[in-house]
Structures are given as structure tokens and as C-alpha cells.
Design a protein around this motif. Structure first.
Motif, mmCIF file in Angstrom:
data_model
loop_
_atom_site.group_PDB
_atom_site.id
_atom_site.type_symbol
_atom_site.label_atom_id
_atom_site.label_comp_id
_atom_site.label_asym_id
_atom_site.label_seq_id
_atom_site.Cartn_x
_atom_site.Cartn_y
_atom_site.Cartn_z
ATOM 1 N N VAL A 51 0.830 -1.202 0.000
ATOM 2 C CA VAL A 51 0.000 0.000 0.000
ATOM 3 C C VAL A 51 0.868 1.257 0.000
ATOM 4 O O VAL A 51 0.580 2.233 -0.708
ATOM 5 N N SER A 52 1.922 1.245 0.778
ATOM 6 C CA SER A 52 2.790 2.424 0.871
ATOM 7 C C SER A 52 3.431 2.765 -0.467
ATOM 8 O O SER A 52 3.611 3.943 -0.804
ATOM 9 N N LEU A 53 3.773 1.739 -1.243
ATOM 10 C CA LEU A 53 4.410 1.968 -2.540
ATOM 11 C C LEU A 53 3.425 2.391 -3.621
ATOM 12 O O LEU A 53 3.831 2.863 -4.685
ATOM 13 N N SER A 54 2.157 2.217 -3.350
ATOM 14 C CA SER A 54 1.129 2.553 -4.336
ATOM 15 C C SER A 54 0.808 4.044 -4.285
ATOM 16 O O SER A 54 0.612 4.606 -3.206
ATOM 17 N N LYS A 55 0.741 4.644 -5.438
ATOM 18 C CA LYS A 55 0.351 6.049 -5.534
ATOM 19 C C LYS A 55 -1.058 6.202 -6.119
ATOM 20 O O LYS A 55 -1.743 7.182 -5.847
ATOM 21 N N ARG A 56 -1.480 5.240 -6.929
ATOM 22 C CA ARG A 56 -2.813 5.258 -7.526
ATOM 23 C C ARG A 56 -3.417 3.853 -7.362
ATOM 24 O O ARG A 56 -3.538 3.090 -8.316
ATOM 25 N N LEU A 57 -3.783 3.568 -6.137
ATOM 26 C CA LEU A 57 -4.254 2.230 -5.775
ATOM 27 C C LEU A 57 -5.717 2.048 -6.156
ATOM 28 O O LEU A 57 -6.583 2.818 -5.748
ATOM 29 N N LEU A 58 -5.980 1.005 -6.924
ATOM 30 C CA LEU A 58 -7.363 0.626 -7.211
ATOM 31 C C LEU A 58 -7.714 -0.588 -6.365
ATOM 32 O O LEU A 58 -6.958 -1.556 -6.308
ATOM 33 N N LYS A 251 -6.360 0.908 -15.898
ATOM 34 C CA LYS A 251 -5.193 1.298 -16.686
ATOM 35 C C LYS A 251 -4.525 2.554 -16.135
ATOM 36 O O LYS A 251 -3.324 2.775 -16.332
ATOM 37 N N GLU A 252 -5.297 3.381 -15.421
ATOM 38 C CA GLU A 252 -4.733 4.584 -14.806
ATOM 39 C C GLU A 252 -4.080 4.295 -13.458
ATOM 40 O O GLU A 252 -3.308 5.110 -12.954
ATOM 41 N N ALA A 253 -4.395 3.138 -12.870
ATOM 42 C CA ALA A 253 -3.866 2.785 -11.552
ATOM 43 C C ALA A 253 -2.426 2.288 -11.658
ATOM 44 O O ALA A 253 -1.934 1.963 -12.737
ATOM 45 N N ASP A 254 -1.734 2.242 -10.501
ATOM 46 C CA ASP A 254 -0.384 1.669 -10.484
ATOM 47 C C ASP A 254 -0.311 0.382 -9.670
ATOM 48 O O ASP A 254 0.734 -0.245 -9.585
ATOM 49 N N SER A 255 -1.436 -0.025 -9.077
ATOM 50 C CA SER A 255 -1.501 -1.289 -8.346
ATOM 51 C C SER A 255 -2.959 -1.629 -8.092
ATOM 52 O O SER A 255 -3.840 -0.757 -8.162
ATOM 53 N N LEU A 256 -3.216 -2.899 -7.808
ATOM 54 C CA LEU A 256 -4.595 -3.354 -7.611
ATOM 55 C C LEU A 256 -4.658 -4.262 -6.392
ATOM 56 O O LEU A 256 -3.878 -5.206 -6.267
ATOM 57 N N LEU A 257 -5.598 -3.949 -5.511
ATOM 58 C CA LEU A 257 -5.816 -4.753 -4.303
ATOM 59 C C LEU A 257 -7.223 -5.338 -4.347
ATOM 60 O O LEU A 257 -8.210 -4.595 -4.448
ATOM 61 N N VAL A 258 -7.328 -6.655 -4.284
ATOM 62 C CA VAL A 258 -8.618 -7.338 -4.232
ATOM 63 C C VAL A 258 -8.948 -7.618 -2.767
ATOM 64 O O VAL A 258 -8.112 -8.147 -2.028
ATOM 65 N N ALA A 275 -5.195 -5.818 -15.381
ATOM 66 C CA ALA A 275 -4.080 -5.413 -14.515
ATOM 67 C C ALA A 275 -2.824 -6.215 -14.842
ATOM 68 O O ALA A 275 -1.714 -5.675 -14.859
ATOM 69 N N ARG A 276 -2.992 -7.491 -15.121
ATOM 70 C CA ARG A 276 -1.844 -8.321 -15.482
ATOM 71 C C ARG A 276 -1.229 -7.853 -16.801
ATOM 72 O O ARG A 276 0.001 -7.775 -16.932
ATOM 73 N N GLU A 277 -2.086 -7.530 -17.773
ATOM 74 C CA GLU A 277 -1.584 -7.039 -19.052
ATOM 75 C C GLU A 277 -0.789 -5.749 -18.882
ATOM 76 O O GLU A 277 0.195 -5.514 -19.595
ATOM 77 N N LYS A 278 -1.200 -4.907 -17.928
ATOM 78 C CA LYS A 278 -0.504 -3.649 -17.666
ATOM 79 C C LYS A 278 0.683 -3.838 -16.723
ATOM 80 O O LYS A 278 1.348 -2.870 -16.364
ATOM 81 N N LYS A 279 0.892 -5.103 -16.311
ATOM 82 C CA LYS A 279 1.986 -5.445 -15.398
ATOM 83 C C LYS A 279 1.878 -4.712 -14.060
ATOM 84 O O LYS A 279 2.884 -4.312 -13.459
ATOM 85 N N LEU A 280 0.646 -4.535 -13.589
ATOM 86 C CA LEU A 280 0.430 -3.921 -12.284
ATOM 87 C C LEU A 280 0.631 -4.955 -11.186
ATOM 88 O O LEU A 280 0.220 -6.111 -11.341
ATOM 89 N N PRO A 281 1.242 -4.585 -10.068
ATOM 90 C CA PRO A 281 1.300 -5.512 -8.933
ATOM 91 C C PRO A 281 -0.102 -5.747 -8.375
ATOM 92 O O PRO A 281 -0.895 -4.813 -8.250
ATOM 93 N N ILE A 282 -0.399 -6.998 -8.051
ATOM 94 C CA ILE A 282 -1.728 -7.388 -7.564
ATOM 95 C C ILE A 282 -1.588 -8.036 -6.199
ATOM 96 O O ILE A 282 -0.784 -8.958 -6.019
ATOM 97 N N ALA A 283 -2.364 -7.575 -5.231
ATOM 98 C CA ALA A 283 -2.444 -8.201 -3.911
ATOM 99 C C ALA A 283 -3.878 -8.643 -3.678
ATOM 100 O O ALA A 283 -4.827 -7.976 -4.125
ATOM 101 N N ILE A 284 -4.041 -9.756 -2.987
ATOM 102 C CA ILE A 284 -5.375 -10.309 -2.737
ATOM 103 C C ILE A 284 -5.545 -10.595 -1.246
ATOM 104 O O ILE A 284 -4.734 -11.310 -0.650
#
Length: 314
Positions: A51-58, A251-258, A275-284
Motif C-alpha cells: 500500500v505504501s508503494l502505491s500512488k494510484r491504488l485501485l 489502466k490509470e492505476a499503479d496497483s490493484l488490491l482485491v 491489470a496483469r496485461e498492464k503489469k500492475l502488482p496485484i495483492a489479494i
């Protein structure tokens, strides 16, 4: 797990009253939450770093974020609706094409509505709302139809599957608050009474066919068309405009949290693929396996309302 929840609806001196068993009124908060291991401090640190590294968290939430508010989900092991009963959610085609199906649905929903609409946000909803206020959460996409994120104050929000608190006319598109329809139900059915057992994720309850046969369903006040909750039933699809909108936010986000979703339904899973196509880090964060565990850089099996408040969004 055996659940015995009794509801009785009856008219008394012109007022409708819903009586809930003591077990439901006081013990439902944890009734629908599957067991999970104790919170691992190291996992908390990992999520904090994510979360700390995320600037535009979806953030994308599912039914697991609301089970701690007393709303059951469908798929959780042992406690979900599929595990507890042989009931299945209503299908879109059946509702649209068959008046008796609409009558049965609205009778059951009428009984369950006072309970469903009274549910309140839990610490997970409040945490995500605070993340938005502090500028950490860029956008929130929920698969839930319970309005709990809205009640918690979230505004940068897309309700992917709609919301039970709104009603839509299938003929003219007129939208009205669900509470207004409840009053029309009461006026049309002043002596109707029913006793139901069990709660479903969308505010539905279980009634017999005999109980619903005399229930009267109002039509649209503007055009006389049939009314439907403003939600996506099973077998229906999310509107293309809404799908495109969420794809743009991903696509505007820099990371995704489920949070609290098994991602079994494609309407939500498709955004993980984006998100995977955009190579965004994903946390669940979800109790139990999900469809996308192999795509996540971090997977946590904890209660949403227990873990999210531990994270500092600043």
C-alpha cells in the motif's frame, strides 16, 4: 453449520413490523465469515509495504468485505449460501420473462428488505473510505449491491453490479429509491403476512409458494411497466459503458488490491486480467483460494475488517 433464522412479518395498527430471532439479531456478524488463521504480522508488513508503494491504488471488493456486517455470501466454504442450502440466485431471464417469478422475488425481497437495508459498514468499509479521504485510494470497484461502501462515505466508487437500494422500470427506465417501493408494497398488501427462514446475500429470504401467491406487486408509477432492482442478476451482463469505465480506471492505476472476492465471476475477474496485461502488482486479501492467486504478488487469508484497519495509508 446449521443456521436457524426466523423472520415474521405482520401488520399491527397500520404499521409493518419485522421480528427477527435473537440469534440473527445478535449473532449474525460472525455467522457468515469463514474461519481464518490468526493475522500474521509479517503478512501485515507486506501489505503495508504494498500500500505504501502505491500512488494510484485501485481496490476491488467482493462479498467477503460485507460478511462481517452480517450479510452472507454465496461461495464461502461451510458458511456461504451454496454450502448451507440448495437455493440458487434468481436468473435474469426468468425475472424478465415470467410475472410469477417477479411476484415470488418481490414477496421475498419485501420481507427481507428491513433487515437487509439496516446493515451497517464494518471496519473494512470504514478503512477504505479513510484511504480515499487521505488520497491513497484512487478508485474503488465493488461487486456488492448492499450500499455499505456508500454508507461509509466512499465517493470514488463504481458499483459494478448495481445497488439493491435502487429500483428500475424495465419499460421506461425510471429509477426510484427502494424505500419508496416498500411503502407501495405495504399499501397494496395491508393484511398479507408471511414467516420466512434464512437470509440470502441480496436481501432475499425463503418463502413457500403458498405464501407468495396472494402477494400483490405494484407496477411503475410512471408507465405501468414491470419493476426490477437496479442490479445485475445472474445470467445478465454489466453494461459495456460501465465495463469500459472500470477498464480505464485500472489502466490509470499503479496497483490493484482485491478485498473479499474469490473472483469466480468473470465480470470482476476480467479486470485482474487487464491489470496483469498492464503489469500492475496485484495483492489479494480473501479467506480461501481465488481464481487469481497465481497472478498475485501477495495473498493474505484474513478477515478484511481485522486486517485493513492495521494498514497506515499515509
Amino acid at each position: 453449520m446449521k443456521m436457524n433464522v426466523g423472520l415474521t412479518l405482520r401488520a399491527a395498527k397500520g404499521c409493518w413490523r419485522l421480528n427477527l430471532s435473537q440469534q440473527c439479531a445478535h449473532g449474525s456478524i460472525g455467522l457468515f465469515v469463514p474461519p481464518s488463521p490468526p493475522v500474521d504480522p509479517e503478512k501485515v508488513k507486506e501489505l503495508q509495504r504494498f500500500v505504501s508503494l502505491s500512488k494510484r491504488l485501485l481496490v476491488m471488493t467482493g462479498a467477503g468485505v460485507s460478511t462481517e456486517s452480517g450479510i452472507p455470501d454465496y461461495r464461502s466454504e461451510k458458511v456461504g449460501l451454496y454450502a448451507r442450502t440448495d437455493r440458487r440466485p434468481i436468473q435474469h431471464r426468468d425475472f424478465v420473462q415470467r410475472a410469477p417469478v417477479r411476484q415470488r422475488y418481490w414477496a421475498r425481497n419485501f420481507v427481507g428488505w428491513p433487515r437487509f437495508s439496516s446493515h451497517q459498514p464494518n471496519p473494512a468499509h470504514w478503512a477504505l473510505s479513510s484511504w480515499e479521504r487521505l488520497g491513497k485510494l484512487y478508485w474503488l470497484v465493488t461487486q456488492n449491491v448492499d450500499a455499505l461502501h456508500t454508507k461509509a462515505g466512499s465517493q470514488r466508487l463504481t458499483e459494478l453490479h448495481g445497488c439493491m437500494h435502487r429500483v428500475l422500470c424495465l419499460a421506461c427506465g425510471e429509477q426510484t429509491p427502494r424505500g419508496v417501493l416498500q411503502e407501495r408494497f405495504e399499501a397494496l398488501n395491508p393484511t398479507w403476512r408471511a414467516e420466512a427462514h434464512g437470509l440470502a446475500p441480496d436481501g432475499d429470504v425463503f418463502l413457500t409458494e403458498e405464501q407468495v401467491q396472494s402477494f400483490r406487486v405494484p407496477s411503475c408509477a410512471r408507465c405501468g411497466g414491470p419493476l426490477k432492482p437496479d442490479v445485475v442478476f445472474f445470467g445478465d451482463t454489466v453494461s459495456p459503458d460501465k465495463v469500459d469505465f472500470v477498464h480505464r480506471r485500472v489502466k490509470e492505476a499503479d496497483s490493484l488490491l482485491v478485498v473479499g472476492s474469490s473472483l469466480q465471476v468473470y465480470s470482476g475477474y476480467r479486470f485482474i486480467l487487464t491489470a496483469r496485461e498492464k503489469k500492475l502488482p496485484i495483492a489479494i486479501l480473501n479467506i480461501g483460494p481465488t481464481r487469481s492467486d497465481h497472478l498475485a504478488c501477495l495473498k493474505l487469508d484474513s478477515r478484511c475488517g481485522e486486517l485493513l484497519p492495521l494498514i497506515d495509508p499515509q
